[in-house]
Scaffold this motif. Sequence first.
Motif, short mmCIF file in Angstrom:
data_model
loop_
_atom_site.label_atom_id
_atom_site.label_comp_id
_atom_site.label_asym_id
_atom_site.label_seq_id
_atom_site.Cartn_x
_atom_site.Cartn_y
_atom_site.Cartn_z
N SER A 68 2.01 -8.16 5.02
CA SER A 68 0.95 -7.67 5.90
C SER A 68 1.06 -6.17 6.09
CB SER A 68 0.99 -8.38 7.25
OG SER A 68 0.70 -9.75 7.10
N GLN A 69 2.30 -5.68 6.27
CA GLN A 69 2.51 -4.24 6.40
C GLN A 69 2.13 -3.52 5.13
OE1 GLN A 69 3.59 -2.44 9.28
NE2 GLN A 69 2.68 -0.91 7.92
N GLN A 70 2.45 -4.12 3.99
CA GLN A 70 2.10 -3.52 2.71
C GLN A 70 0.58 -3.49 2.53
OE1 GLN A 70 4.05 -5.32 -0.64
NE2 GLN A 70 3.15 -3.93 -2.13
N LEU A 71 -0.10 -4.57 2.94
CA LEU A 71 -1.55 -4.61 2.86
C LEU A 71 -2.17 -3.50 3.70
CD1 LEU A 71 -4.17 -6.12 1.95
CD2 LEU A 71 -3.98 -7.44 4.07
N SER A 72 -1.65 -3.32 4.91
CA SER A 72 -2.15 -2.26 5.79
C SER A 72 -1.95 -0.89 5.16
CB SER A 72 -1.44 -2.34 7.13
OG SER A 72 -1.77 -1.24 7.95
N ASN A 73 -0.76 -0.64 4.62
CA ASN A 73 -0.47 0.66 4.01
C ASN A 73 -1.37 0.93 2.81
OD1 ASN A 73 1.56 1.07 5.87
ND2 ASN A 73 3.22 0.48 4.50
N GLU A 74 -1.53 -0.07 1.95
CA GLU A 74 -2.33 0.13 0.74
C GLU A 74 -3.81 0.29 1.07
OE1 GLU A 74 -0.81 0.98 -1.64
OE2 GLU A 74 1.10 -0.03 -1.75
N THR A 75 -4.29 -0.44 2.07
CA THR A 75 -5.68 -0.29 2.48
C THR A 75 -5.93 1.10 3.05
OG1 THR A 75 -5.86 -2.66 2.95
CG2 THR A 75 -7.51 -1.24 3.95
N SER A 76 -4.96 1.62 3.80
CA SER A 76 -5.08 2.97 4.34
C SER A 76 -5.08 4.00 3.22
CB SER A 76 -3.93 3.26 5.31
OG SER A 76 -3.98 2.41 6.43
N SER A 77 -4.18 3.85 2.25
CA SER A 77 -4.13 4.78 1.11
C SER A 77 -5.44 4.75 0.34
CB SER A 77 -2.96 4.41 0.19
OG SER A 77 -1.73 4.57 0.86
N PHE A 78 -5.98 3.56 0.15
CA PHE A 78 -7.28 3.41 -0.51
C PHE A 78 -8.36 4.16 0.27
CE2 PHE A 78 -11.22 0.77 -0.50
CZ PHE A 78 -11.68 1.10 -1.78
N GLY A 79 -8.32 4.03 1.61
CA GLY A 79 -9.31 4.70 2.44
C GLY A 79 -9.22 6.22 2.35
N PHE A 80 -8.00 6.76 2.38
CA PHE A 80 -7.84 8.21 2.28
C PHE A 80 -8.30 8.73 0.91
CE2 PHE A 80 -4.27 7.51 5.50
CZ PHE A 80 -5.10 7.83 6.57
N SER A 81 -8.03 7.97 -0.14
CA SER A 81 -8.49 8.36 -1.48
C SER A 81 -10.01 8.35 -1.56
CB SER A 81 -7.91 7.40 -2.54
OG SER A 81 -6.50 7.50 -2.59
N LEU A 82 -10.61 7.33 -0.93
CA LEU A 82 -12.06 7.23 -0.93
C LEU A 82 -12.69 8.38 -0.14
CD1 LEU A 82 -14.15 5.32 -2.13
CD2 LEU A 82 -14.09 4.02 0.00
N LEU A 83 -12.06 8.78 0.96
CA LEU A 83 -12.54 9.92 1.73
C LEU A 83 -12.59 11.18 0.87
CD1 LEU A 83 -13.37 11.29 4.41
CD2 LEU A 83 -10.93 11.56 4.91
N ARG A 84 -11.56 11.37 0.05
CA ARG A 84 -11.54 12.55 -0.83
C ARG A 84 -12.66 12.49 -1.86
NH1 ARG A 84 -6.01 12.39 0.72
NH2 ARG A 84 -5.42 10.64 -0.63
#
Length: 440
Positions: A68-84
């Motif tokens: 679950s922690q890994q899912l949260s981290n990867e979803t956040s990283s995906f979000g920051f990449s998408l923002l860029r």
Amino acid sequence: MRVVSSLFLPVLLAEVWLVTSFNLSSPSSEAPIHLESQDQTYENRTWEEYTWTDPSDDENEEFWLRTSQQLSNETSSFGFSLLRKISMRHDGNVIFSPFGLSVAMVNLMMGAEGETKVQLEMGLNLQALSQAGPLTLPALFKRVKETFSRNQELGLTQGSVAFIHKDFDIKETYFNLSEKYFATEYVPTNFLNSSQARGLMNHYIIKETEGKIPKLFDEIDPETKLILVDYILFKGKWLTPFDPIFTEADTFHLDKYKAVKVPMMYREGDFASTFDKKFRCHVLKLPYQGNATMLVVLMEKTGDHLALEDYLTIDLVETWLQNMKIRKMEVFFPKFKLNQRYQMHELLKQMGIRRVFSTSADLSKLSATARDLQVSKVLQQSVLEVDERGTEAVSGTLSEIVAYSMPPVIKVDRPFHFIIYEEMSRMLLFLGRVVNPTVL
């Protein structure tokens, strides 16, 4: 036969409504709804549906906490990449839901095979979790949803509705998995009568979303076979509301030369905050009821906000949180409303997710007639409204960062970023920036 699928994620954050839909269209047919027979499913257990069980007992709780922690981290990283990626297209206001988009794409991923599935996994940063088991990702999202639904103070609910045409050949395995992990409700629809179908679906969505989405569907292709709508409702209420009596018109500086007048809210009290000396930015926590938080990132100088986006990572945000100190201060924060719509399929292609949008897409786990089945588009629309009661919406290195004594007054009167996340899971629900609070 040609089947084209369109995936829409309109997020109405006027009580945060996130709506996701897949639109799978193929040539018309008068055959009845066909689901692959149970015998066929047993003969081809590619999903291991009948032998794989969720590791949900006590001895596997460590597994769930870790993943679950890994899912949260990867979803956040995906979000920051998408923002860029979004920032490369425009420098105005931004609002979208990394969590909502990930949920929709994982639902779609259950129907993908081969290189199509691999690209989805890698583009969403979920390949490691996917390799943990064939149904680990859907099970993880199901657990996140159940956790959120049990927290009534959070005010976040989710649902899934599939409008299915009578002759669409959807596999029973996919049908069952969609019901099990995303609680999808199936509604028979005759897409050949497009106006009738549009009326039925809009009426249904109005009912399911309590009228927050009055007109989701403008046009319906009569050759459509399946539209899957995933919605998320988040009613965020400040843990300590701003008193409307103190809200006054004030100046918001768009840049060094331009400014606008906005309703500026005010509250004095205890706030958690820190200052990043490397990036010269203030970071302020505005907590909601139910363990959710809006993190506000305000650059020290007007006009520097875009430069920060290249460095936004989960590690940087976590460092900000670790360095926060609670102190009494005065906060001025603007009321604003954002309404943004993005062609997510174009952004996802830039992130390596290409095959699912091409004629070589492999969605053979979704339909037995998967030849030429492809996704045509992925759209996300988000509306975020912030007022005195809260948010209602429907979508560096440690050595360089210090917790310092913030000035007694912080005024958010220039462009800023915001991150809305759930505290316990650290799941990134919404991400964006406010450049001009008077523009939707």
